[in-house]
Enzyme design. Structure first.
Site, mmCIF file in Angstrom:
data_model
loop_
_atom_site.group_PDB
_atom_site.id
_atom_site.type_symbol
_atom_site.label_atom_id
_atom_site.label_comp_id
_atom_site.label_asym_id
_atom_site.label_seq_id
_atom_site.Cartn_x
_atom_site.Cartn_y
_atom_site.Cartn_z
ATOM 1 N N LYS A 100 0.851 -1.202 0.000
ATOM 2 C CA LYS A 100 0.000 0.000 0.000
ATOM 3 C C LYS A 100 0.888 1.254 0.000
ATOM 4 O O LYS A 100 2.109 1.141 0.066
ATOM 5 C CB LYS A 100 -0.931 -0.021 1.208
ATOM 6 C CG LYS A 100 -1.439 -1.395 1.599
ATOM 7 C CD LYS A 100 -2.311 -2.078 0.549
ATOM 8 C CE LYS A 100 -2.788 -3.430 1.108
ATOM 9 N NZ LYS A 100 -3.602 -4.210 0.232
HETATM 10 C C1 LIG Z 1 -4.336 -5.394 1.298
HETATM 11 C C2 LIG Z 1 -5.784 -5.499 1.370
HETATM 12 C C3 LIG Z 1 -6.437 -6.000 2.506
HETATM 13 C C4 LIG Z 1 -5.706 -6.624 3.664
HETATM 14 O O1 LIG Z 1 -4.853 -5.736 4.319
HETATM 15 P P1 LIG Z 1 -3.841 -6.322 5.431
HETATM 16 O O2 LIG Z 1 -3.338 -5.089 6.114
HETATM 17 O O3 LIG Z 1 -2.764 -7.043 4.687
HETATM 18 O O4 LIG Z 1 -4.599 -7.203 6.339
HETATM 19 C C5 LIG Z 1 -7.829 -5.977 2.525
HETATM 20 N N1 LIG Z 1 -8.531 -5.511 1.483
HETATM 21 C C6 LIG Z 1 -7.948 -5.043 0.363
HETATM 22 C C7 LIG Z 1 -8.794 -4.520 -0.746
HETATM 23 C C8 LIG Z 1 -6.552 -5.040 0.257
HETATM 24 O O5 LIG Z 1 -5.986 -4.605 -0.869
#
Ligand SMILES: *Cc1c(COP(=O)(O)O)cnc(C)c1O
Length: 389
Positions: free
Chosen positions: A189
């Protein structure tokens, strides 16, 4: 000589994060302490939210959000299958059934018109995703939700720094527009703390529940016990979880947050440049940004011409050291989701096509113009070669 590899993504971290991590490590308060509190306050300010609560990741944030919205075993939650598997899994953690609706072809996001046919007497909430950072039509979704008195949770895992236009003003995702928004600080992210998550809400009762439940359901937070001059015994009125963020993560997150405007600007520049250098490749569709949205371009996702085999294109690029990813997965096609563990809320043709026909291209902070030109040239010749076969 082979040129250096181009990764799909790369976190932007340097001595500033190293120095920040030093604070809690040398200070000795390493979890659920002052760095976490400061990160929460700064994050709330950055997105314009009344409350922000830090947790261990976005998956745990989604779990707490659904529990707060009242999702219980036997309930249904309307969401998209076209998302990282964590979206659907958080619903199943509550013992509830995901009901999958289709996406809009242009934005890869939930089609608000698909919601009504999916509603049943068991529907308890809507979980909308801002996929790849592109804001979903949250105002359209809220309209439908209001007519059915359903709470809306935003999976904003990828969407920190993205904005929507409302009543003539740009507002950050996470304000929140639904009842609760959930963010991720995974390295894929824009901001990362290694792992980490954040819940934002305007509802102070929800915020209080998140704080108790991330910490084993404990009635008194550590910060209060620590600063009290009277002996305090905590209580456990309900079962909670260990979904805490550490102060080491939060200290890093505070540095990352300072970089957010620069990161968003850089990604918007690179996406604009991709748009120019990829223009004119026959049959290649570039991602669309609605007039009411300003995405952070967490991912730049293109749609391949009909004749192309996705895996062949990806392999050709990988042979030249260029990493790509296929379109976003569909949870309902995975073995973890056999019949009976989800319900189709309608056709899922666009969701499946987006997984099978799309390609995510490399995009990261220090990607150079030359790196981008290499990706564009490789893609152009891969498509030309495959189409001429
Ligand atoms: C990355 C992601 C998650 C999960 O996030 P984590 O912090 O790894 O648990 C959930 N939903 C979407 C759309 C994502 O891209």
């Amino acid at each position: 000589m082979t040129p250096p590899p181009i990764p799909i993504a790369k976190p932007w971290m340097d001595e500033r994060e190293v120095e920040a991590a030093r604070r809690p490590i040398s200070g000795g308060w390493v979890t659920q302490g002052p760095e976490v509190a400061a990160f929460e306050a700064e994050f709330a300010q950055a997105v314009g939210a009344p409350h922000a609560c830090a947790v261990s990741n976005c998956t745990t944030a989604l779990h707490l959000a659904l529990l707060a919205a009242g999702v219980r075993p036997g309930d249904e939650v309307i969401t998209v299958s076209h998302s990282f598997v964590a979206t659907a899994s958080s619903i199943r953690y509550c013992g509830a059934l995901p009901v999958f609706v289709d996406i809009e072809r242009a934005t890869f996001n939930m089609d608000p018109r698909a919601i009504v046919p999916a509603v049943s007497p068991r529907t308890r909430a809507i979980l909308a995703v801002h996929q790849m950072g592109m804001p979903c039509d949250i105002l359209g979704i809220l309209d439908v939700a209001a007519r059915h008195s359903l709470p809306v949770i935003e999976d904003a895992a990828c969407a920190v720094g993205s904005e929507i236009l409302r009543n003539g003003a740009w507002e950050r995702i996470g304000k929140p527009h639904g009842d609760i928004a959930c963010f991720s600080f995974h390295p894929r992210k824009l901001l990362t703390t290694g792992d980490g998550g954040m819940l934002t809400t305007a509802n102070s009762a929800y915020d209080a529940r998140f704080r108790a439940q991330r910490q084993h359901g404990m009635s008194v937070p550590d910060t209060v016990r620590h600063s009290s001059d009277r002996v305090i015994f905590e209580e456990y009125p309900e079962i909670g979880y260990n979904y805490r963020m550490t102060d080491i993560q939060a200290a890093v997150g505070r540095e990352q947050l300072k970089k957010l405007p620069e990161i968003v600007a850089r990604r918007r520049y690179l996406a604009g440049r991709y748009r120019r250098i990829l223009a004119g490749i026959e049959g290649l569709e570039l991602p669309a940004e609605p007039a009411w949205a300003r995405t952070n371009w967490q991912s730049f996702c293109v749609r391949l011409p009909e004749a192309c085999r996705q895996a062949a294109v990806m392999q050709t690029l990988l042979d030249q050291g260029i990493a790509t990813r296929r379109g976003i997965m569909n949870a309902h096609r995975e073995r973890a989701y056999p019949a009976g563990t989800w319900r189709p809320g309608g056709p899922l043709a666009e969701s499946e096509a987006a997984q099978d026909r799309c390609l995510i291209l490399p995009l990261y902070q220090d990607m150079s113009d030359a790196d981008q030109d290499r990706v564009a040239a490789a893609l152009r010749s891969a498509l030309a070669a495959i189409q001429s076969q």
